[in-house]
Design a protein around this motif. Structure first.
Motif: not given
Length: 185
Positions: A1-10, A52-59, A169-180
């Motif tokens: 399970m992954k969480l991606i939070a995008g920051l901003g102001n409402p 194959g990962e459940k991913v939550f997007l949060l604002k 997408d790469l981060w969710v797949q566990g490919e952080s090094n490839k993404a960087m």
């Protein structure tokens, strides 16, 4: 399970501002994936299955300085460890068009990251920093980050949002090094 939070102001007055580039990236990705956001955890959330990962997007809807509260609430509820959290935010230290994926680090003066560190109790979470550049000489930094992208910046913004989706997408797949290695330039 992954969480991606995008920051901003409402609020509509902040919708297209530099400070809301985290929201913009999540909105772009959600549109492409045909996802809708709903209110929960002091924010707007969406969920999907990716690779194959459940991913939550949060604002978070708490304003930037308190955005860590929303991140903590959803992470605690779903028991998402900090290493499975990615926070997307603007960064004045990177020129427009540059992005950087990092595994951890200090807040670097960003109030949304300060709040997140304080609320989840660690610096050990992923960040996707999206460059917005420095304000022109004589500009107040607060006015700059709360200002909209100008017409000349929009093509670069669109391109960086496209690359940001690929990084997520790469981060969710566990490919952080490839993404960087691919996108931290």
């Amino acid at each position: 399970m992954k969480l991606i939070a995008g920051l901003g102001n409402p609020g509509g007055q902040y919708a297209e501002t530099r400070h809301n580039v985290g929201f913009l990236l999540l909105d772009t990705w959600a549109e492409e994936l045909k996802l809708d956001f709903r209110p929960k955890f002091q924010g707007l959330i969406s969920e999907t299955q990716r690779f194959g990962e459940k991913v939550f997007l949060l604002k978070p809807q708490t304003f930037m300085n308190l955005s860590g509260r929303s991140i903590r609430e959803i992470a605690q509820f779903y028991k998402i460890p900090s290493q499975d959290i990615l926070v997307v935010h603007d960064d004045m230290d990177l020129p427009l068009g540059r992005i950087r994926l990092r595994q951890s680090g200090s807040a670097g003066g960003h109030n949304g990251i300060k709040s997140t560190i304080a609320e989840i109790g660690t610096e050990e979470f992923w960040r996707l920093r999206i460059g917005i550049g420095r304000p022109p000489a004589g500009w107040d930094p607060a006015d700059y980050v709360l200002g909209s992208f100008n017409k000349e910046e929009l093509p670069t913004l669109e391109e960086v949002l496209d690359r940001g989706q690929k990084v997520m997408d790469l981060w969710v797949q566990g490919e952080s090094n490839k993404a960087m290695n691919t996108y931290n330039r």
